[in-house]
Design a protein around this motif. Structure first.
Motif, mmCIF file in Angstrom:
data_model
loop_
_atom_site.group_PDB
_atom_site.id
_atom_site.type_symbol
_atom_site.label_atom_id
_atom_site.label_comp_id
_atom_site.label_asym_id
_atom_site.label_seq_id
_atom_site.Cartn_x
_atom_site.Cartn_y
_atom_site.Cartn_z
ATOM 1 N N ARG A 6 9.607 -22.691 -7.316
ATOM 2 C CA ARG A 6 8.990 -21.962 -8.413
ATOM 3 C C ARG A 6 8.342 -20.681 -7.914
ATOM 4 O O ARG A 6 8.015 -20.529 -6.749
ATOM 5 C CB ARG A 6 7.941 -22.849 -9.092
ATOM 6 C CG ARG A 6 8.553 -24.115 -9.662
ATOM 7 C CD ARG A 6 7.590 -24.827 -10.567
ATOM 8 N NE ARG A 6 6.372 -25.183 -9.859
ATOM 9 C CZ ARG A 6 5.157 -25.162 -10.416
ATOM 10 N NH1 ARG A 6 5.015 -24.748 -11.636
ATOM 11 N NH2 ARG A 6 4.102 -25.541 -9.732
ATOM 12 N N LEU A 9 2.069 -18.931 -7.278
ATOM 13 C CA LEU A 9 0.884 -18.534 -8.042
ATOM 14 C C LEU A 9 0.159 -17.431 -7.281
ATOM 15 O O LEU A 9 0.008 -17.501 -6.063
ATOM 16 C CB LEU A 9 -0.030 -19.754 -8.212
ATOM 17 C CG LEU A 9 -1.211 -19.625 -9.172
ATOM 18 C CD1 LEU A 9 -0.711 -19.470 -10.612
ATOM 19 C CD2 LEU A 9 -2.089 -20.885 -9.069
ATOM 20 N N GLU A 17 -2.861 -18.867 -16.272
ATOM 21 C CA GLU A 17 -1.820 -18.854 -15.241
ATOM 22 C C GLU A 17 -1.802 -20.160 -14.472
ATOM 23 O O GLU A 17 -0.724 -20.689 -14.147
ATOM 24 C CB GLU A 17 -2.038 -17.676 -14.291
ATOM 25 C CG GLU A 17 -1.760 -16.316 -14.935
ATOM 26 C CD GLU A 17 -2.200 -15.155 -14.066
ATOM 27 O OE1 GLU A 17 -1.694 -14.036 -14.277
ATOM 28 O OE2 GLU A 17 -3.068 -15.355 -13.179
ATOM 29 N N TYR A 21 1.294 -22.832 -14.426
ATOM 30 C CA TYR A 21 1.864 -23.170 -13.124
ATOM 31 C C TYR A 21 1.937 -24.680 -12.909
ATOM 32 O O TYR A 21 2.923 -25.208 -12.385
ATOM 33 C CB TYR A 21 1.015 -22.524 -12.033
ATOM 34 C CG TYR A 21 1.566 -22.693 -10.633
ATOM 35 C CD1 TYR A 21 2.715 -22.023 -10.222
ATOM 36 C CD2 TYR A 21 0.926 -23.528 -9.712
ATOM 37 C CE1 TYR A 21 3.216 -22.172 -8.937
ATOM 38 C CE2 TYR A 21 1.414 -23.686 -8.424
ATOM 39 C CZ TYR A 21 2.563 -23.003 -8.040
ATOM 40 O OH TYR A 21 3.065 -23.160 -6.769
ATOM 41 N N THR A 47 0.746 -28.815 -5.091
ATOM 42 C CA THR A 47 0.993 -27.374 -5.010
ATOM 43 C C THR A 47 -0.003 -26.647 -4.112
ATOM 44 O O THR A 47 0.147 -25.456 -3.853
ATOM 45 C CB THR A 47 0.933 -26.744 -6.411
ATOM 46 O OG1 THR A 47 -0.317 -27.092 -7.043
ATOM 47 C CG2 THR A 47 2.076 -27.244 -7.277
#
Length: 225
Positions: A6, A9, A17, A21, A47
């Protein structure tokens, strides 16, 4: 979708956001931990984002988490097709392709979806469930090129949200190869919608184009006069 694949960020993200995410990862965690703060914490750990900020991004509760996940599915579905790809299809093919794309996106998260739908089925959450179903149908019709602003706008979305909801019910328990039972069910329901649209078009076309029994009898009566 694996986090490494992906878009990363940015260093100083906004809460919106952060929400966007993490949203695609929530269902896979909710399958084990339920739709709660544990799922958010697990997605944050996966993440490597700040856990406190992640919790703040989803501080509105369980239904808000489900809302964010469904929104991510909407966006992923839209990203599956270019305007040219959809434009080359007939309207029935576009709707079918969009629904199938959603099912493929949901395939890996069927348990998370099952838990989400159980939560949305609670009486206090039924209005939100209806809103989310409508939003998915609206997204699909818009991607399919629908620009209706009259009552057709509402009937199309009402019908498609019902089709999508019933198809999801079959999908959750479908163990057939390549979800063939779900695809067959979807084809039948889409056919129902298309037939309804054809009948509706005949009923609602301009008065001058409709069959009139009175006008027909009048022509017989005064033929040759």
């Amino acid at each position: 979708m694996h986090p490494k694949k992906r878009k990363p960020l940015r260093d100083d993200p906004t809460l919106d956001e952060m929400r966007a995410y993490l949203a695609p990862l929530l269902a896979s965690q909710a399958a084990f931990d339920g739709w709660n703060e544990k799922a958010v914490a697990a997605a944050a750990e996966m993440t490597g984002v700040d856990a406190e900020m992640a919790e703040l991004a989803f501080n509105a509760g369980t239904v808000d988490m489900i809302d964010a996940w469904f929104q991510s599915v909407d966006e992923a579905m839209a990203a599956r097709f270019s305007d040219e790809e959809l434009g080359a299809m007939k309207i029935r093919e576009r709707i079918t392709a969009l629904v199938v794309a959603r099912l493929e996106l949901l395939e890996a998260d069927r348990e998370g979806l099952r838990r989400a739908l159980a939560i949305l089925a609670a009486p206090p959450n039924l209005p939100m469930a209806a809103k989310l179903g409508w939003r998915a149908a609206d997204k699909m019709w818009r991607l399919a090129g629908d620009t209706a602003t009259d009552y057709n706008h509402y009937t199309k979305r009402t019908l498609l949200s019902a089709v999508y909801g019933s198809t999801i019910s079959v999908f959750l328990d479908d163990e057939s190869d390549d979800y063939s039972e779900t695809r067959a069910f979807l084809d039948r329901r889409i056919e129902n919608v298309m037939q309804f649209e054809k009948v509706k078009a005949k009923i609602t076309r301009p008065a001058g184009d409709r069959f009139s029994m009175a006008r027909f009898i009048g022509r017989l009566r005064y033929r040759g006069v």
